[in-house]
Design a protein around this motif. Sequence first.
Motif: not given
Lengths: 432, 298, 275
Positions: A126-128, A137-141, A312-315
């Motif tokens: 989450v911190n990324e 943004g939430l990481a996709q994997t 990659i973070k999804q936003a």
Amino acid sequence: MRKRLVAGVASSVLVASFLTVVGYAPSQAAPAGWCKQITVLTNRTDIAPTTFTKVYGPQFTAGPGKGTTVKFESFTNYNQDVRTMMNTKNYGDVLGIPVGVTPNQFPQFFSPLGKASDLSKTYRFVNEGTYNGTVYGLAQTGNAGGYAVNLKDWKAAGITTPPATPDEFIADLQKIKAAEPSVIPLYTNYATGWAPTAWTNSFTGYAQGPDATNIMTHDKAPWTAGKDAYIGDDLLYQVVADKLTEPDPTTTDWEGSKALINKGTIATMFLGSWSVSQFQGAGPNPQDIGFYPIPVKDPKTGKFQTYISGDIKQAINKNSKCQASAQAWLTWFEQDSGYAYSQGGINPYLKGPNGESYTIFDKLGVEYKSLNPAPAGHDADNANVWKASGIPQDGSLEQAIIDTARGAKSGSEAAIFADLNSKWANGVSSLG
Amino acid sequence: MLKERYKRQVTPWLYLVLPLGLLGLLTYLPVANMFWYSTTNWDGIDPHKQYVGLANYAKIAQNPDILHALFNSIYYFGGAVVQIGLALFVATVLSYGFKGTNFFKGFLVFPFLLNSVAVVLIFRYLFQGPGIASHAGGMDYLLQHLGLGRFVTQWLGNPHIVNFSLAGVSVWRYIGFNIVLFLGAIQSINPELFEAAALDRANRWHQFRYIILPGIRRITALSLILAISGSIAVFEVPYIMLGGANGSSTFVIETVRIAFAENRVGYASALAVILLGIVLIVTFIQRNIFKDEQVDLV
Amino acid sequence: MKRIDTFKVIIYLILSVMCLAMVFPLIPLIFASFKDHQEFYDSQPLSPPHNWFNFHNFYLAWTQGDLVRGFLNTGILLAISLVGTIMVGTMTAYAIDRFDFKGKKLVVWAFLLAALVPGVTTQVATFQIINRLNLYDTRWAAILLYTGTDIISIYIFLQFMQSIPRALDESARIDGAGHFTIYFRIILPLLRPAIATVIIIKGIAYYNDFYTPFLYMPDPSLGTVSTSLYRFIGPFSANWEVICAATLLVIVPTIVVFLTLQKFIYKGLSAGAVK
């Protein structure tokens, strides 16, 4: 008289018709924030027309999507193309945050997804995607550091355990070259731009420990022997200078390389665990694809290590008129789609299953670690130092290293690193 | 009568509303804005633009990538000179009206009409080394079979050669345009001059030197000017081929990248102003050297 | 007189070599389009395909490449932009050539000056304007740009207009026709050859343009022939024979147009260069 008026009006017809396009956005009749269709931007040109469009999309539409269909737009030059789009308000409804957007810019472009303290109970990494305590943004994997190999090629050269130091790594590649002259020991995928950035980014923490990112943010000379940044880029330089890579980097072909490593024509590709499933699926030999840990052992424990980090973070586009639909998609994608698992990755959803790229790691007793987040209030520091330094993050730095190492560009490794250090120092001083 | 005169003054403006409006909106306004943006460090999104004076221009002089990209224009200009020379030769020869002229003309001109992306793909495949196939691409194959195997090289991979290759693609593509121009110009030279020359038993070389060359001065000047501004404004061929990598980047590629992918609109505008300046200076020089330009359209 | 003119022979030789050089790059491409993947990989680039009727690659390119949409979108762009550019061009030419009014010199100079500014230089600022108008990622961005920055057609129409005798205007006016009637009923029809020229050279220019659709229309469903072909490269880079087929599909219409309208094209190119 009338005809003159007609002339004047006729000449404004074009103007009038596009003014209607200009002035009015399509109105949604559905409940606030729900749209008939949302647009998702992705870099996966390979599976966008197949898995995404034919499987994930319809599953979402039938399920939590409540009839909202999903349109996927994929880009080969994802970072450049999407950043161009981000000059406007039109950049899809859901998108992966492109490289180069700094955390302090997140609120400008993306909708807040929640508080970090809350979301870290549900998700990893989450911190990324956080700025000032809010998640954008939430990481996709999740990926583990390491590199992909063709096990058959390595074995054929007589190598049974992964190299433990950069020198061993080079020696192993040379063994491969000697034993199998028709095999490319290491393929850089130079032409993509993004692939070689792994060399600069993947070594963070291995020599300098979990606080490496924060250390680098204040270090005026990170490209010095013994430090993470140096180790990675120096290894890249050596590998190319020793002619252990493809003969013509400018014509490398990413999609084609997947099949080649599966076939065994390529022995190594320095890319994270996310690549393993793509290589496995690219030909008849999935069992030949393996994943080795970074050739830098933990100086304290003497064990192999791997740092896991988010992909990659999804936003969600702040300007999207489909906030509710976009949010529904994002949640479903992260939790129920099975994407992370299918990519062999570490699931960003805490309750989800992890992919299976790491069986070798378990056998080797590889230690799993994470990099420490930035101290509170300093989320954007590292990214801002990068930006202020002017050091490119689109691959052109690593391409320059490759070009210099192969003699295509004048200069020396020492000169490159000295230049990098001085630029980075400028970036550091900009923090004030 | 007065109404008639009034109509005559106002009517043209009615017809010009749309054209002038578009001209202002899409040409003059951007130019004005460009100058303004170049004095800021705007990122294209931030509602606030911060004034930095001429700092952007100073930065340009120190940026080696920009200078290198600018330097690459020389390759394209060189290619254009070759192109003009060859085109002149071909046009002269075609003007003699030998049998099969139209046939040759067709073959030499058609590349000009091809889609940009298609042209690049044609040559990307031609220049390919082994990799996508078990053998090298068409270019290498041809050289080997002509016994010129030692010239085989990485047409795109070798940074010393890549710009020559790309300039070559440009020549292939645009030579048809020059041929048609020159041919048109030669054919519009007064035929009596040629008849007089024939009576004086002037040979073809003399005809060329003393009749054709002077007669096509204007078109040659025009072609050279187009060559200069064209070689600085190159974008499509190198961008589609390699994205500007391996030292093949051009001024416009850099400008586009800096403006849109790096969000440095202010800096990129400074680059664009310089580009515009160079083009205007060159055009101005041309108009002064070749003063017989008919500029008046009214 | 059967004397062999060596000069002629040399000329023919040189011309033939040049023609070969122009056509040569296409040959491997054409051959490759008809080969299936294995044959493509194994065979030499200049060896002809086994099966000249293997249309599989073309089928793939057509169905999987969004090329159909590319052609459709380009067609729409062409239709609207050409109408727009002809309208704008003829109206401007009519106003400038047929009227003497205050400020005319200024207007002419405005167009002349604008012709000197190459489009590529102003893109950074033009982008902002298109964005501000909310036209980014819509067809209208391209249409507006094509219609509004085309000075060449204005010149062509002006040139041509000068050869339409004013006597026709006068006689029409005597018959009671207003300005618009003269424009519409007399000038426009007489401008037909110029219009044809403009359609051809601008049509070709729009069909081949990459920069504008690339920058302003990232949505794949708005893709033109150029950007659709460009997007092909990534996903199909492991199957170049399909890319070759797609490229052929894109250039065939141009070649057909060229062969049928050669004379017009030559005329158009010459006219377009006269500034």
